[in-house]
Motif scaffolding. Structure first.
Motif, PDB file in Angstrom:
ATOM      1  N   GLY A 124     111.455  40.982-119.918  1.00 42.61           N
ATOM      2  CA  GLY A 124     111.204  39.599-119.218  1.00 42.61           C
ATOM      3  C   GLY A 124     110.229  38.752-120.047  1.00 42.61           C
ATOM      4  N   GLY A 125     109.786  37.515-119.581  1.00 44.64           N
ATOM      5  CA  GLY A 125     109.099  36.716-120.304  1.00 44.64           C
ATOM      6  C   GLY A 125     108.781  35.390-119.522  1.00 44.64           C
ATOM      7  N   VAL A 126     108.002  34.403-119.912  1.00 45.30           N
ATOM      8  CA  VAL A 126     107.459  33.143-119.417  1.00 45.30           C
ATOM      9  C   VAL A 126     108.688  32.145-119.618  1.00 45.30           C
ATOM     10  N   LEU A 127     109.268  31.848-118.148  1.00 42.18           N
ATOM     11  CA  LEU A 127     110.259  30.806-118.283  1.00 42.18           C
ATOM     12  C   LEU A 127     109.923  29.411-118.322  1.00 42.18           C
ATOM     13  N   ALA A 128     108.518  29.224-117.588  1.00 42.28           N
ATOM     14  CA  ALA A 128     107.940  27.920-117.487  1.00 42.28           C
ATOM     15  C   ALA A 128     106.592  28.065-116.990  1.00 42.28           C
ATOM     16  N   ARG A 129     105.803  26.954-117.858  1.00 40.08           N
ATOM     17  CA  ARG A 129     104.321  27.105-117.658  1.00 40.08           C
ATOM     18  C   ARG A 129     104.020  25.881-116.651  1.00 40.08           C
ATOM     19  N   SER A 130     102.843  25.988-115.772  1.00 45.04           N
ATOM     20  CA  SER A 130     102.515  24.857-114.868  1.00 45.04           C
ATOM     21  C   SER A 130     101.177  25.117-114.673  1.00 45.04           C
ATOM     22  N   ASP A 131     100.646  24.019-114.147  1.00 43.94           N
ATOM     23  CA  ASP A 131      99.177  24.155-113.694  1.00 43.94           C
ATOM     24  C   ASP A 131      99.165  24.754-112.288  1.00 43.94           C
ATOM     25  N   ARG A 132     100.122  24.757-111.405  1.00 40.33           N
ATOM     26  CA  ARG A 132     100.345  25.521-110.411  1.00 40.33           C
ATOM     27  C   ARG A 132     100.577  27.027-110.335  1.00 40.33           C
ATOM     28  N   GLY A 133     100.799  27.452-111.555  1.00 40.19           N
ATOM     29  CA  GLY A 133     101.288  28.792-111.662  1.00 40.19           C
ATOM     30  C   GLY A 133     102.562  28.749-112.574  1.00 40.19           C
ATOM     31  N   ASN A 134     102.587  29.875-113.552  1.00 38.38           N
ATOM     32  CA  ASN A 134     103.825  30.141-114.352  1.00 38.38           C
ATOM     33  C   ASN A 134     104.983  30.663-113.192  1.00 38.38           C
ATOM     34  N   THR A 135     106.335  30.583-114.202  1.00 34.32           N
ATOM     35  CA  THR A 135     107.528  31.029-113.660  1.00 34.32           C
ATOM     36  C   THR A 135     108.027  32.127-114.653  1.00 34.32           C
ATOM     37  N   TYR A 136     108.631  33.097-114.222  1.00 34.69           N
ATOM     38  CA  TYR A 136     108.775  34.310-115.257  1.00 34.69           C
ATOM     39  C   TYR A 136     110.299  34.558-114.788  1.00 34.69           C
ATOM     40  N   TYR A 137     111.148  35.044-115.990  1.00 38.26           N
ATOM     41  CA  TYR A 137     112.346  35.598-115.981  1.00 38.26           C
ATOM     42  C   TYR A 137     112.207  36.776-115.885  1.00 38.26           C
ATOM     43  N   LEU A 138     112.931  37.784-115.095  1.00 41.80           N
ATOM     44  CA  LEU A 138     113.034  39.345-115.259  1.00 41.80           C
ATOM     45  C   LEU A 138     114.561  39.797-115.350  1.00 41.80           C
ATOM     46  N   LYS A 139     114.545  40.762-116.141  1.00 37.69           N
ATOM     47  CA  LYS A 139     115.783  41.359-116.365  1.00 37.69           C
ATOM     48  C   LYS A 139     115.952  42.770-116.063  1.00 37.69           C
ATOM     49  N   ALA A 140     116.947  43.338-115.361  1.00 38.31           N
ATOM     50  CA  ALA A 140     116.665  44.753-115.189  1.00 38.31           C
ATOM     51  C   ALA A 140     118.263  45.346-115.282  1.00 38.31           C
ATOM     52  N   GLN A 141     118.248  46.554-116.174  1.00 38.27           N
ATOM     53  CA  GLN A 141     119.240  47.250-116.597  1.00 38.27           C
ATOM     54  C   GLN A 141     118.988  48.508-116.752  1.00 38.27           C
ATOM     55  N   ALA A 142     120.314  49.202-116.862  1.00 39.17           N
ATOM     56  CA  ALA A 142     120.147  50.598-116.998  1.00 39.17           C
ATOM     57  C   ALA A 142     119.421  51.232-118.336  1.00 39.17           C
ATOM     58  N   SER A 143     118.927  52.381-118.464  1.00 40.57           N
ATOM     59  CA  SER A 143     117.965  52.825-119.474  1.00 40.57           C
ATOM     60  C   SER A 143     119.004  52.699-120.820  1.00 40.57           C
ATOM     61  N   ASP A 144     120.299  52.985-120.611  1.00 40.42           N
ATOM     62  CA  ASP A 144     121.047  53.374-121.868  1.00 40.42           C
ATOM     63  C   ASP A 144     121.290  51.764-122.343  1.00 40.42           C
ATOM     64  N   ARG A 145     120.967  50.762-121.806  1.00 44.57           N
ATOM     65  CA  ARG A 145     121.650  49.493-122.153  1.00 44.57           C
ATOM     66  C   ARG A 145     120.320  48.837-122.711  1.00 44.57           C
TER      67      ARG A 145
END
Length: 590
Positions: free
Chosen positions: A273-294
């Motif tokens: 994952g990573g930071v998607l957007a930064r804000s004074d009210r708190g940041n938003t993040y994206y998460l990516k889940a996938q099988a270990s082999d990928r």
């Protein structure tokens, strides 16, 4: 289709004006609700449930609504005509006049009054709590007439001051509806695109989600929900998966390593994952889940739990670990031994018994040299606090150049670092697998003996595992028959504690009486992780399939073995099993 519109009218005149304009606003399905600042906010939950497309309001009420709703809020402006009408009314007053209100209402008046050479002093307020103080000041100044918005005029009466409401005329209301139509059309266009993207994401077998700083999931596709189930939305994603909270905290520190997780015994996966957007009210993040082999990263991270349940406390707190642990307290430290001898248990024991072990135990698995992951690893070591315990497996998989660069980061780190190897660091160095500078960074190396060299411990471990699996499967097995115990003593135990644990679990599951009988023999040959990853010669099945299991259990074992032999590549495993990938995905999830 009519635009479902809610008009929140701060004063009665706006209700009447809007009602009179409905015949001119045929594109709108209008509901008018009278309420000011204090009355509008408690109604928001119901407003959201009723499916409105847009909200129209005015002044401070519009500002408050905009801060607390995801719906577009259109502010009814005060036009030049409105200002001139009000100024013509108050121009003839001989008494002292003052304007008080929110900036979006009275700032235009200030400019127009100057052009008309009507000198009216003013005071702006940013929120409702400032109105009373502004009125007290005005009263002390001898003001008799207040020009302001709805909330100001209402409160002015409590101070014995005449209020003149700044109202909006027909032109301003119609202009607000015109803006609402434009905003709605733009919003619908984006909504259609968003729905198309969400539908597309739901067809993918890689999980995606957007979460805020509290762990609330703002969006997730079907695959993400398959990997990380959420049974309590009130606590968000962080409530069920505290490691995700810790992972997000590391993202903020610039440590973007893949998080190793397990949905069940046969479904390892990773989260990036990573930071998607930064804000004074708190940041938003994206998460990516996938099988270990990928997974894409060369280094993965995990966060240990002090309540680790993979082995019973009796084994986790083994006296041998105490003896070895007390032999060396300096860091960085290296521990080595065969697969399954308990290197991770040794690390957990040291972490739990460390006087400064109040932080996390971060587990790092090094799979290969990869630039971005290596930079994240060095950031982890160089920015971690003194009480943080870092357990690193597979450092020999880094290139010698990366190992050379890692060595000074290890020396500089304040963390308690424990390296884990299956071979002794001296042997790895001699084989040119371990860079001399990294080898020299270890304060000491400790070897853990294999289970076959500890015959006196075997019976104690068997008894401990029996207790553990009796509780798990509701059995009351009191021991093993002598020939079964004798077979255990003769067994080579290539998988050490892991193999013994799995064997006793199988015994308990297969046994219905008070003793484990000889029908559980012979013991299957242990297949290590590295052996399982290699293709089977001649395509034959592995020897550790148990034909005494049910068909469903055997099928799961077959899928697990094929996945292991195909290096966890689901496409290759599905092809080898003669099924499509979606069928394999469904069977893995069962």
């Amino acid at each position: 289709m009519a635009i479902k519109t809610l008009v929140v009218a701060p004063y009665p005149g706006l209700v009447e004006l809007t009602a009179s304009l409905k015949a001119e606003l045929k594109d709108f399905d209008i509901r008018v609700l009278q309420g000011d600042l204090s009355e509008a906010l408690p109604l928001l939950n119901q407003i959201h449930l009723e499916g409105y497309d847009v909200i129209i309001s005015r002044g401070g009420t519009a500002k408050l609504l905009r801060d607390h709703t995801y719906l577009p809020v259109i502010d009814i402006q005060v036009s030049g005509f409105d200002m001139m009408r009000i100024l013509m009314v108050v121009k003839g007053y001989q008494s002292k006049i003052k304007m008080i209100g929110f900036p979006n209402v009275i700032e235009g008046f200030i400019s127009v009054s100057g052009l008309m050479e009507v000198d009216i002093p003013y005071a702006t307020v940013q929120h409702e709590g400032e109105v009373d103080e502004a009125l007290r000041v005005a009263k002390a100044e001898g003001v008799k007439v207040i020009v302001g918005d709805n909330i100001t005029v209402k409160k002015a009466a409590d101070y014995g001051i005449q209020g003149v409401l700044i109202s909006s005329g027909k032109e301003s209301v119609l202009e607000a509806f015109a803006q609402a139509k434009t905003i709605y059309n733009i919003s619908e266009s984006y909504k259609r695109k968003t729905q198309a993207f969400e539908t597309l994401l739901d067809t993918m077998d890689v999980g995606y989600a957007v979460v805020d700083h509290t762990g609330t999931v703002q969006f997730s596709n079907a695959a993400f929900d398959g990997w990380l189930e959420r049974d309590d939305e009130k606590n968000g994603l962080f409530g069920k998966y505290p490691v995700i909270r810790r992972f997000v905290e590391d993202l903020e520190r610039g440590i973007a390593l893949e998080l190793r997780m397990t949905a069940d015994a046969h479904r390892p996966f990773v989260v990036s994952g990573g930071v998607l957007a930064r804000s004074d009210r708190g940041n938003t993040y994206y998460l990516k889940a996938q099988a270990s082999d990928r997974a894409e990263s060369g280094i993965r991270i995990g966060y240990a739990s002090r309540q680790d349940g993979s082995f019973p406390p009796m084994i986790r707190e083994d006296a041998g670990f105490d003896e070895a642990a007390s032999a060396a307290r300096d860091y960085p430290l290296a521990v080595y031994g065969e697969e399954g001898v308990g290197k991770r248990l040794f690390a957990l024991h040291r972490w739990n018994s460390d006087p400064l072990g109040g932080g996390d135990m971060v587990e790092v698995d090094v799979l290969k040299s990869e630039e971005a992951s290596f930079r994240a690893l060095t950031a982890l070591l160089e920015t971690g606090p003194e009480e943080q315990f870092v357990y690193i497996r597979g450092a020999e998989n880094l290139s010698l150049a990366d190992q050379k660069e890692l060595a000074p980061a290890v020396r500089r780190s304040r963390c308690r670092i424990l390296f884990s190897f299956e071979r002794s660091p001296d042997d790895l160095k001699a084989d040119n697998r371990l860079e001399p500078r990294l080898h020299a960074a270890f304060k000491r190396s400790l070897g853990l003996p294999p289970l076959r060299e500890r015959p006196d411990d075997l019976e104690e471990y068997v008894r401990t595992f029996l207790i553990m699996f009796n509780e798990r499967y509701g059995k009351q097995i009191v021991g093993l028959r002598p020939d079964v115990m004798q077979a255990l003593r003769r067994h080579p135990w290539k998988g050490n504690l892991f193999e013994l644990r799995d064997a006793i679990e199988r015994f308990v599951k297969q046994s219905d009486g008070e003793y484990v009988e000889s029908d559980v023999l012979p013991l299957p040959e242990w297949v290590s992780a590295s052996e399982a990853a290699a293709p089977a010669e001649g395509g034959g099945a592995s020897g550790d399939l148990d034909l005494n299991k049910t068909l469903v259990e055997i099928e799961k074992d077959v899928i697990r073995l094929v996945l292991e032999r195909e290096n966890m590549n689901q496409s290759s495993a599905a092809k080898r099993l003669g099924i499509n990938r979606s069928t394999l995905w469904r069977k893995i999830k069962q």
